[in-house]
Design a protein around this motif. Structure first.
Motif, PDB file in Angstrom:
ATOM      1  N   VAL A  34       0.428  -9.312  -4.769  1.00 50.41           N
ATOM      2  CA  VAL A  34       0.404  -8.866  -3.788  1.00 50.41           C
ATOM      3  C   VAL A  34       1.126  -9.704  -3.368  1.00 50.41           C
ATOM      4  O   VAL A  34       1.993  -9.547  -1.923  1.00 50.41           O
ATOM      5  CB  VAL A  34      -1.298  -8.737  -3.519  1.00 50.41           C
ATOM      6  CG1 VAL A  34      -0.778  -7.940  -1.926  1.00 50.41           C
ATOM      7  CG2 VAL A  34      -1.637  -7.136  -4.499  1.00 50.41           C
ATOM      8  N   ASN A  60      -2.234  -0.484  -5.965  1.00 49.67           N
ATOM      9  CA  ASN A  60      -3.706  -0.802  -5.931  1.00 49.67           C
ATOM     10  C   ASN A  60      -3.332  -0.944  -7.922  1.00 49.67           C
ATOM     11  O   ASN A  60      -3.890  -1.684  -8.690  1.00 49.67           O
ATOM     12  CB  ASN A  60      -4.769  -0.412  -5.957  1.00 49.67           C
ATOM     13  CG  ASN A  60      -6.140  -1.500  -6.386  1.00 49.67           C
ATOM     14  OD1 ASN A  60      -6.105  -2.636  -7.106  1.00 49.67           O
ATOM     15  ND2 ASN A  60      -7.448  -0.254  -5.952  1.00 49.67           N
ATOM     16  N   ARG A  61      -3.684   0.636  -8.024  1.00 46.41           N
ATOM     17  CA  ARG A  61      -3.605   0.518  -9.426  1.00 46.41           C
ATOM     18  C   ARG A  61      -3.306   1.570  -9.750  1.00 46.41           C
ATOM     19  O   ARG A  61      -2.756   2.711 -11.004  1.00 46.41           O
ATOM     20  CB  ARG A  61      -5.172   0.804 -10.163  1.00 46.41           C
ATOM     21  CG  ARG A  61      -6.119   1.548  -9.890  1.00 46.41           C
ATOM     22  CD  ARG A  61      -7.625   1.559 -10.454  1.00 46.41           C
ATOM     23  NE  ARG A  61      -7.984   0.430 -10.003  1.00 46.41           N
ATOM     24  CZ  ARG A  61      -9.127   0.293  -9.107  1.00 46.41           C
ATOM     25  NH1 ARG A  61      -8.997   1.150  -8.256  1.00 46.41           N
ATOM     26  NH2 ARG A  61      -9.969  -0.276  -9.360  1.00 46.41           N
ATOM     27  N   GLY A  74       0.884  -1.020   0.330  1.00 47.24           N
ATOM     28  CA  GLY A  74       0.386   0.196   0.061  1.00 47.24           C
ATOM     29  C   GLY A  74       0.925   1.290  -0.345  1.00 47.24           C
ATOM     30  O   GLY A  74       0.249   2.085   0.491  1.00 47.24           O
ATOM     31  N   VAL A 122       1.284  -4.289  -9.254  1.00 46.66           N
ATOM     32  CA  VAL A 122      -0.315  -3.695  -8.255  1.00 46.66           C
ATOM     33  C   VAL A 122      -1.600  -4.711  -8.731  1.00 46.66           C
ATOM     34  O   VAL A 122      -0.967  -5.892  -9.040  1.00 46.66           O
ATOM     35  CB  VAL A 122      -0.929  -2.611 -10.067  1.00 46.66           C
ATOM     36  CG1 VAL A 122       0.865  -1.776 -10.020  1.00 46.66           C
ATOM     37  CG2 VAL A 122      -0.012  -3.940 -11.013  1.00 46.66           C
ATOM     38  N   ALA A 123      -2.856  -4.880  -8.038  1.00 47.41           N
ATOM     39  CA  ALA A 123      -3.435  -5.193  -7.552  1.00 47.41           C
ATOM     40  C   ALA A 123      -4.562  -5.441  -8.490  1.00 47.41           C
ATOM     41  O   ALA A 123      -4.552  -6.413  -8.959  1.00 47.41           O
ATOM     42  CB  ALA A 123      -4.261  -5.352  -6.153  1.00 47.41           C
ATOM     43  N   ASP A 124      -4.271  -4.748  -9.750  1.00 45.33           N
ATOM     44  CA  ASP A 124      -4.818  -4.630 -10.409  1.00 45.33           C
ATOM     45  C   ASP A 124      -4.359  -4.718 -11.727  1.00 45.33           C
ATOM     46  O   ASP A 124      -3.873  -4.533 -12.551  1.00 45.33           O
ATOM     47  CB  ASP A 124      -5.733  -3.223 -11.020  1.00 45.33           C
ATOM     48  CG  ASP A 124      -7.066  -2.706 -12.646  1.00 45.33           C
ATOM     49  OD1 ASP A 124      -6.439  -4.173 -12.753  1.00 45.33           O
ATOM     50  OD2 ASP A 124      -7.506  -2.222 -11.861  1.00 45.33           O
ATOM     51  N   ALA A 181      -9.330  -6.394   1.684  1.00 43.11           N
ATOM     52  CA  ALA A 181      -8.044  -6.772   1.162  1.00 43.11           C
ATOM     53  C   ALA A 181      -7.053  -7.195   1.234  1.00 43.11           C
ATOM     54  O   ALA A 181      -6.130  -7.380   0.656  1.00 43.11           O
ATOM     55  CB  ALA A 181      -8.599  -5.783  -0.287  1.00 43.11           C
ATOM     56  N   ILE A 224      -2.458  -2.090   3.072  1.00 39.96           N
ATOM     57  CA  ILE A 224      -4.123  -2.267   2.296  1.00 39.96           C
ATOM     58  C   ILE A 224      -4.934  -1.631   2.398  1.00 39.96           C
ATOM     59  O   ILE A 224      -4.798  -2.727   4.189  1.00 39.96           O
ATOM     60  CB  ILE A 224      -3.334  -3.545   1.510  1.00 39.96           C
ATOM     61  CG1 ILE A 224      -2.011  -3.588   0.427  1.00 39.96           C
ATOM     62  CG2 ILE A 224      -4.939  -3.613   0.302  1.00 39.96           C
ATOM     63  CD1 ILE A 224      -1.762  -4.637   0.201  1.00 39.96           C
ATOM     64  N   PRO A 241      -4.002 -10.287  -7.621  1.00 43.38           N
ATOM     65  CA  PRO A 241      -3.540 -10.856  -6.025  1.00 43.38           C
ATOM     66  C   PRO A 241      -2.240 -11.107  -6.164  1.00 43.38           C
ATOM     67  O   PRO A 241      -2.442 -11.429  -4.806  1.00 43.38           O
ATOM     68  CB  PRO A 241      -5.030 -11.378  -6.035  1.00 43.38           C
ATOM     69  CG  PRO A 241      -6.492 -11.092  -6.996  1.00 43.38           C
ATOM     70  CD  PRO A 241      -4.994 -10.889  -7.995  1.00 43.38           C
TER      71      PRO A 241
END
Length: 310
Positions: A85, A38-39, A9, A58-60, A104, A100, A82
Motif C-alpha cells: 500500500v 483492502n480485500r 481506497g 491489496v492490503a490483505d 489505517a 483509505i 501494508p
C-alpha cells in the motif's frame, strides 16, 4: 497533458466516485497509475482492467492469490500487504486520492506527501491523529494538500483569494443524521441498521455510523482546526437538514461566504481532481426556488455528546 492518478481506497465510495469522474472526463485527460483496496479483489481487478492501471495492491496478503488470478495476462504490477500500500502511494503520480478509511490510511498518506505532487485528502483521521506529522511531511515534500470532505472543501473554496487575517470564524454544517429529531430515550434502542440509513448522503458504513452519532462531525472540527490553523472556539457547527450549504466563512466586515451545492460527494472530488480548474461532476443542479427554505439549528449536546467531546 495527461494527469497520472493514484487512488488509495479505490473500491470504497470515494474511490468509485473518483473513477466515475475519470470515466466521464475527456479522453486522455487522466491515466491511472495505482489502485489500492483492502480485500475486495473482484472490484479492484475490474477497475484495474478497465483503467489499465500500472500497479494494483491489496492490503490483505490473503487476497493476493485471487488478485493474481483475476489479473493474469495483464501488464499490471501486483502486490499485497501494508508495505505494498505504501509502495503504491510512493509511486510517481501527479494526483493521489487518499481514501483509505480510518487511521489505517496514515502511512500511505505520508508516503504520498513525501514525494510531492497533489494529495486529495478524504481520510480525515490522518489529520486527526497526526496533523503535525502530516502537514510537516507535506511541507518537506513540496506537496499540495487539498481537502475532499465536503465541509472542508467548501471552506477551502470560500477562502480562495481572501485575506486570512480577516477571518472571524468558520461554520461547518451537519445534516444531523437519521436521529436528529429522536427523543433521547428512543436513541437507546437504535440498531446498526437504522444508523446506516443516512437521510441525505450516500457514504460508506463507517462514516454513516459516525454521522449518526455526530462523531464524524467532531472529527471534522478537529480536522478543520488543524487544516486551517484555527482555534476550536472559531469553528461553529450548525445542523442544516437540507445539506445544501456545506460550509461558511465569516469575515471581519460582516460578510459571510458560503459554498452551496447538491449533497453529492462527486462535487468536492471533482473540485480536487481538476483544481485549479473545474470539470463537470454530473451532479443534479440546485433548484433554489424548489428548495424554498434553508433551516439551521444548534446541535443538541445531550443527544450528540461525541461532538461536545471532540
Amino acid at each position: 497533458m495527461t494527469r497520472s492518478i493514484s487512488i488509495l481506497g479505490s473500491t470504497g465510495s470515494v474511490g468509485r466516485s473518483t473513477l466515475a469522474l475519470i470515466d466521464a472526463a475527456e479522453p486522455g485527460a487522466f491515466a491511472v497509475e495505482a489502485l489500492v483496496a483492502n480485500r475486495d479483489v473482484t472490484t479492484l481487478a475490474a477497475q484495474a482492467r478497465k483503467h489499465r492501471a500500472r500497479f494494483a495492491a491489496v492490503a490483505d496478503p490473503a487476497a493476493y492469490p485471487a488478485l493474481k488470478d483475476a489479473l493474469a495476462g495483464t501488464p499490471t504490477i501486483l502486490a499485497a500487504g501494508p508495505d505494498a500500500v505504501e509502495e503504491a502511494a510512493a509511486r510517481h503520480a501527479d494526483w493521489t486520492m487518499a481514501a483509505i478509511v480510518g487511521a489505517a490510511g496514515l502511512r500511505s498518506t505520508l508516503a504520498a506527501l513525501a514525494r510531492s505532487g497533489t494529495l486529495a485528502l478524504a481520510n480525515k483521521e490522518s489529520l486527526v491523529c497526526a496533523a503535525d506529522l502530516v502537514l510537516e511531511t507535506a511541507r518537506r515534500g513540496g506537496a499540495t494538500l487539498l481537502p475532499v470532505d465536503s465541509e472542508h472543501n467548501a471552506i477551502f473554496q470560500c477562502l480562495h483569494g481572501q485575506d486570512r487575517a480577516g477571518i472571524e470564524r468558520i461554520t461547518l454544517t451537519a445534516s444531523g443524521g437519521p436521529f436528529r429529531d429522536w427523543p433521547v430515550e428512543r436513541m437507546a434502542r437504535v440498531t446498526p441498521e437504522q444508523a446506516l440509513k443516512h437521510p441525505v448522503w450516500s457514504m460508506g458504513a463507517k462514516i454513516s455510523i459516525d454521522s449518526a452519532t455526530m462523531m464524524n462531525k467532531g472529527l471534522e472540527v478537529i480536522e478543520a482546526a488543524r487544516l486551517f490553523g484555527l482555534q476550536p472556539g472559531r469553528i461553529e457547527v450548525l445542523v442544516h437538514p437540507q445539506s445544501t450549504i456545506h460550509g461558511m466563512v465569516h469575515y471581519a466586515d460582516g460578510s459571510i461566504l458560503a459554498q452551496l451545492g447538491s449533497p453529492d460527494m462527486r462535487t468536492p472530488i471533482a473540485h480536487a481532481l481538476a483544481w485549479p480548474a473545474r470539470i463537470h461532476a454530473g451532479v443534479p443542479r440546485l433548484d433554489l426556488a424548489a428548495l424554498a427554505r434553508l433551516d439551521f439549528s444548534a446541535p443538541d449536546p445531550v443527544r450528540f455528546p461525541a461532538l461536545r467531546l471532540a
